[in-house]
Design a protein around this motif. Structure first.
Motif, PDB file in Angstrom:
ATOM      1  N   SER A   1       0.834  -1.209   0.000  1.00 12.35           N
ATOM      2  CA  SER A   1       0.000   0.000   0.000  1.00 12.35           C
ATOM      3  C   SER A   1       0.869   1.261   0.000  1.00 12.35           C
ATOM      4  O   SER A   1       2.008   1.246   0.460  1.00 12.35           O
ATOM      5  N   ARG A   2       0.315   2.339  -0.511  1.00 18.52           N
ATOM      6  CA  ARG A   2       1.008   3.634  -0.465  1.00 18.52           C
ATOM      7  C   ARG A   2       1.272   4.048   0.975  1.00 18.52           C
ATOM      8  O   ARG A   2       2.303   4.628   1.286  1.00 18.52           O
ATOM      9  N   LYS A   3       0.310   3.747   1.859  1.00 15.27           N
ATOM     10  CA  LYS A   3       0.452   4.104   3.275  1.00 15.27           C
ATOM     11  C   LYS A   3       1.720   3.467   3.858  1.00 15.27           C
ATOM     12  O   LYS A   3       2.484   4.111   4.564  1.00 15.27           O
ATOM     13  N   TYR A   4       1.957   2.207   3.537  1.00 14.93           N
ATOM     14  CA  TYR A   4       3.150   1.525   4.031  1.00 14.93           C
ATOM     15  C   TYR A   4       4.419   2.141   3.445  1.00 14.93           C
ATOM     16  O   TYR A   4       5.397   2.376   4.154  1.00 14.93           O
ATOM     17  N   LEU A   5       4.399   2.423   2.143  1.00 14.16           N
ATOM     18  CA  LEU A   5       5.571   3.036   1.517  1.00 14.16           C
ATOM     19  C   LEU A   5       5.835   4.433   2.076  1.00 14.16           C
ATOM     20  O   LEU A   5       6.989   4.816   2.275  1.00 14.16           O
ATOM     21  N   ASP A   6       4.757   5.191   2.341  1.00 12.33           N
ATOM     22  CA  ASP A   6       4.919   6.512   2.960  1.00 12.33           C
ATOM     23  C   ASP A   6       5.546   6.389   4.341  1.00 12.33           C
ATOM     24  O   ASP A   6       6.409   7.179   4.722  1.00 12.33           O
ATOM     25  N   PHE A   7       5.131   5.370   5.098  1.00 15.72           N
ATOM     26  CA  PHE A   7       5.707   5.125   6.415  1.00 15.72           C
ATOM     27  C   PHE A   7       7.203   4.827   6.303  1.00 15.72           C
ATOM     28  O   PHE A   7       8.019   5.376   7.059  1.00 15.72           O
ATOM     29  N   LEU A   8       7.566   3.970   5.368  1.00 17.38           N
ATOM     30  CA  LEU A   8       8.984   3.643   5.188  1.00 17.38           C
ATOM     31  C   LEU A   8       9.791   4.871   4.787  1.00 17.38           C
ATOM     32  O   LEU A   8      10.902   5.086   5.289  1.00 17.38           O
TER      33      LEU A   8
END
Length: 92
Positions: free
Chosen positions: A62-69
């Protein structure tokens, strides 16, 4: 730098002789189905999506996970400033 493309990844995999047979076999296709797929006359059925993504050595996230990373990399996982109670690095 080109944006990643599922179409480009499939075209490369299905036209590269070193991987074509493996991808074709894992999707349960014959050569005529590969040709129809590449010409747009046949699509990928929903029951083949997981196998197709795996064949291409891709991962869905998800984009949310990539944003977190991305944010974690920006702050730093071992940031001394935050752990010492001085706020985020570079903000003072």
């Amino acid at each position: 730098m080109q944006k990643p493309s599922m179409e480009r990844a499939f075209r490369q995999a299905l036209t590269d002789p070193s991987v074509r047979a493996d991808v074709r076999d894992r999707l349960g296709w014959d050569d005529s189905q590969v040709s129809r797929f590449l010409s747009g006359q046949m699509g990928l059925t929903i029951d083949k999506i997981d196998a197709a993504v795996e064949c291409l050595a891709m991962v869905i996230t998800s984009r949310k996970y990539l944003d977190f990373l991305a944010y974690g990399a920006q702050v730093g996982t071992a940031c001394y400033c935050v752990r010492a109670g001085m706020g985020e690095c570079g903000t003072r």
